[in-house]
Design a protein around this motif. Structure first.
Motif, PDB file in Angstrom:
ATOM      1  N   ALA A 107       0.917  -1.435   0.092  1.00 54.58           N
ATOM      2  CA  ALA A 107       0.159   0.013   0.147  1.00 54.58           C
ATOM      3  C   ALA A 107       0.929   1.177   0.087  1.00 54.58           C
ATOM      4  O   ALA A 107       0.581   2.366  -0.663  1.00 54.58           O
ATOM      5  CB  ALA A 107      -0.907   0.001   1.203  1.00 54.58           C
ATOM      6  N   HIS A 140       4.126   1.650  -1.239  1.00 54.78           N
ATOM      7  CA  HIS A 140       4.384   1.699  -2.365  1.00 54.78           C
ATOM      8  C   HIS A 140       3.553   2.269  -3.656  1.00 54.78           C
ATOM      9  O   HIS A 140       4.048   3.345  -4.201  1.00 54.78           O
ATOM     10  CB  HIS A 140       5.203   0.552  -2.954  1.00 54.78           C
ATOM     11  CG  HIS A 140       5.997   0.352  -4.006  1.00 54.78           C
ATOM     12  ND1 HIS A 140       6.818   1.273  -4.269  1.00 54.78           N
ATOM     13  CD2 HIS A 140       6.048  -0.443  -5.161  1.00 54.78           C
ATOM     14  CE1 HIS A 140       7.540   1.081  -5.220  1.00 54.78           C
ATOM     15  NE2 HIS A 140       7.180  -0.175  -5.804  1.00 54.78           N
ATOM     16  N   ILE A 141       2.374   1.642  -3.449  1.00 54.31           N
ATOM     17  CA  ILE A 141       1.355   2.181  -4.199  1.00 54.31           C
ATOM     18  C   ILE A 141       0.905   3.685  -4.229  1.00 54.31           C
ATOM     19  O   ILE A 141       0.989   4.414  -4.980  1.00 54.31           O
ATOM     20  CB  ILE A 141      -0.004   1.732  -4.426  1.00 54.31           C
ATOM     21  CG1 ILE A 141       0.413  -0.026  -4.886  1.00 54.31           C
ATOM     22  CG2 ILE A 141      -1.035   2.064  -5.269  1.00 54.31           C
ATOM     23  CD1 ILE A 141       0.605  -0.102  -6.423  1.00 54.31           C
ATOM     24  N   ASN A 142       0.830   4.102  -2.956  1.00 54.29           N
ATOM     25  CA  ASN A 142       0.437   5.364  -2.725  1.00 54.29           C
ATOM     26  C   ASN A 142       1.799   6.367  -2.814  1.00 54.29           C
ATOM     27  O   ASN A 142       1.572   7.767  -2.211  1.00 54.29           O
ATOM     28  CB  ASN A 142      -0.401   5.593  -1.503  1.00 54.29           C
ATOM     29  CG  ASN A 142       0.426   5.359  -0.184  1.00 54.29           C
ATOM     30  OD1 ASN A 142       1.727   5.428   0.217  1.00 54.29           O
ATOM     31  ND2 ASN A 142      -0.130   4.927   0.777  1.00 54.29           N
ATOM     32  N   GLY A 143       2.891   5.940  -2.868  1.00 51.59           N
ATOM     33  CA  GLY A 143       4.028   6.864  -3.240  1.00 51.59           C
ATOM     34  C   GLY A 143       4.853   7.172  -1.914  1.00 51.59           C
ATOM     35  O   GLY A 143       5.655   8.105  -1.887  1.00 51.59           O
TER      36      GLY A 143
END
Lengths: 124, 477
Positions: free
Chosen positions: A105, A107-110
């Protein structure tokens, strides 16, 4: 990836003194920029290791099935995560990130990459 | 040979009032003769139906004494009426390339009749419809079921023998009879055409029913016993399929809501409510999948809950987030530079996460292969237990993959403005709607591509027509 089969970070005396397991975990986690607690046969652990290596990060990995204090570390981690599987667990910059779902999560949301850069695990 | 002609003659000469009724009925008996030499004869030398009649009549064939006629009638199975038409096209096929003198309707018949060669399952309505049709029909002495058993043929046989000497003595009567035969034949050809068209529509209805049946079965509606005996789907899988079907209905509702909201140019605040509602709708399916993964992970990971086309692109029990982003990039213009960076970053991170999960799953598979391969006879139960333990990890991977999908959708929402997000989710919904429609179209595509040569171009036309007519469906999404 650096595998720690024993606690090289401690002086030999600490192995015999009664260190609070949680404290041990904290100490291990603070030892490197990226610390992964894993079990050698666990496939999800393999996935999280692949993720970091794919990003060019060099995490420190503790295989709990090969660690002398593996069992108690596992118990601590299970408590930290609030149940479920103890591994894989990721610490970045000494701080708990979480299990696989939290890592993904973030990683996906930066938020993962900036965290890695701040901990010195990634350079651009 | 002669015996088959006997069959026709017997029925055609039983009397003027019954003449035209028997021509259509006589053919199945002839053509149903075990050695089908009649058919072969037709193939060898195409001759006119009228010629046959005249040949039979003028030869004055004896019918009484032929013993082979008995088996001819008694061996007629109830399916004779089913096969009466498949055998007719053989005659028509020869006429068509020869540019026969028969009316154009015959070549149409041959075209459609060829199509019906593949359909032998449907009960023949035609004998019954013939019975009830009111045109020029007097109640026939032999209704079709009786004909099948052969019990009703006695009267024409005897009738035929009686009229035989009459045929020789009165050629005018014969010619009149021949004319009536031709008329009856023409009428029966028309009836056959109607019957064939009925068969065609029934066939299409049948394929649709089969699809509905399969869909219903996959949704567990026809388990009949909790999927124990004949069911090939677990109760967990069946329950999920039902929930998924309901979710799809909700999806349509959300999409139309989004569409109306965009067209109505609602305020951002109002639009945000609708968009957030759509995201909650997606959160719901991921939650349901999580529950289903606990009870039947194989159902999810093999994609049995999706349509075949979706299954083709399946990754770890669902869509591949990076593929979705790739598709969206082209559809989401205009974007600010920051948004473009965000989208590309999302694509990259989802790709890395997918790669990591795939590698983890691959290691699981390798480990499983080793466990199963190394199972010895003595240690079998132990190895099975180990394998089961490893299999249980599958649930974790499907859960993580769904988590990845969910996070990707949430991140999209964060990167885009409310209006952009509304359009984005509409695009996603329409995309998967089209993919599902593709599966249905593929399943119901005409199968005549198996028949080559003359009918191949005909099939292509049908395919094209099908595709064109189906494009209207897309506007619904």
């Amino acid at each position: 990836m650096q595998y720690q089969s024993d606690s090289h970070h401690y002086c030999s005396s600490s192995v015999h003194t009664a260190v609070d397991p949680l404290e041990r975990v904290v100490r291990l986690a603070s030892g490197s920029a990226v610390v992964i607690f894993s079990i050698s046969t666990c496939c999800m652990c393999h996935a999280v290791k692949s993720l970091f290596c794919g990003m060019g990060v060099n995490p420190t990995v503790y295989e709990l099935d090969h660690h002398p204090r593996g069992k108690e570390i596992e118990r601590v981690l299970t408590r930290l995560l609030g149940g479920g599987s103890a591994v894989p667990v990721v610490f970045i910059g000494g701080r708990l990130v979480g299990a696989m779902d939290r890592v993904m999560a973030s990683h996906i949301n930066g938020t993962l990459v900036p965290l890695l850069k701040k901990a010195g695990a990634l350079w651009l | 040979m002669a015996s088959q002609r006997l069959g026709e003659a017997a029925l055609s000469e039983s009397g003027p009032s019954h003449h035209h009724h028997h021509i259509p009925y006589s053919l199945p008996h002839m053509l149903h003769h075990p050695n089908t030499s009649f058919i072969r004869n037709q193939e060898g030398s195409a001759f006119d139906f009228g010629e046959l009649e005249e040949a039979i009549v003028l030869q004055g064939v004896k019918i009484n004494n032929d013993e082979t006629k008995q088996p001819l009638y008694t061996t007629v199975r109830p399916a004779a009426t089913l096969e009466m038409f498949p055998s007719w096209p053989m005659r028509f096929q020869q006429h068509t390339p020869r540019g026969s003198s028969k009316s154009g309707e015959e070549s149409t018949d041959s075209g459609s009749a060829v199509n019906t060669l593949s359909t032998t399952r449907l009960e023949p309505d035609s004998p019954i419809s013939r019975k009830t049709s009111s045109d020029h029909r007097l109640p026939p002495p032999q209704p079709p079921p009786q004909m099948d058993t052969g019990s009703g043929v006695d009267s024409p046989r005897t009738g035929g023998s009686q009229t035989q000497p009459a045929a020789k003595q009165a050629p005018e009567k014969t010619l009149r009879r021949l004319a009536q035969n031709r008329e009856a034949a023409r009428k029966s050809r028309l009836r056959k055409k109607a019957y064939v068209q009925q068969l065609e529509s029934s066939r299409i209805r049948l394929t649709q029913l089969e699809q509905d049946l399969q869909r219903a079965r996959s949704q567990g509606l026809l388990l009949g016993g909790g999927g124990v005996a004949g069911g090939n789907i677990s109760s967990g899988g069946a329950i999920f399929d039902m929930e998924y079907a309901r979710w799809l209905d909700d999806d349509h509702r959300h999409m139309s809501e989004l569409r109306t909201a965009l067209q109505a140019h609602l305020s951002d605040g109002d639009l945000r409510v609708i968009v957030d509602g759509y995201i909650a709708h997606y959160d719901e399916i991921f939650r349901l999948k999580g529950v289903a993964a606990k009870s039947d992970v194989f159902h999810l990971i093999t994609g049995m809950w999706t349509t075949p086309a979706e299954r083709c692109f399946l990754w770890m029990g669902g869509f591949r987030p990076s593929d979705l982003i790739k598709m969206l990039i082209t559809q989401l213009d205009p974007l600010t530079e920051q948004q473009v960076m965000g989208i590309y970053g999302l694509q990259q991170s989802s790709q890395q996460a997918e790669e990591a999960l795939s590698q983890g799953l691959e290691q699981l598979q390798q480990s499983l292969i080793n466990t199963i391969a190394n199972g010895s006879i003595n240690d079998n139960m132990h190895h099975m237990a180990v394998a089961l333990g490893k299999l249980s990890n599958l649930e974790g991977f499907v859960r993580q993959a769904d988590n990845l999908r969910q996070q990707t959708l949430h991140q999209l929402r964060r990167i885009l403005t409310v209006r952009q997000a509304a359009r984005c989710f509409l695009v996603i919904g329409e995309y998967y709607g089209r993919l599902r429609a593709l599966s249905s179209l593929w399943a119901s595509r005409p199968r005549e591509t198996l028949i080559v040569d003359d009918s191949s171009c005909q099939t292509t036309t049908t395919d094209l027509q099908m595709v064109q007519s189906s494009q209207n469906q897309f506007s619904n999404f």
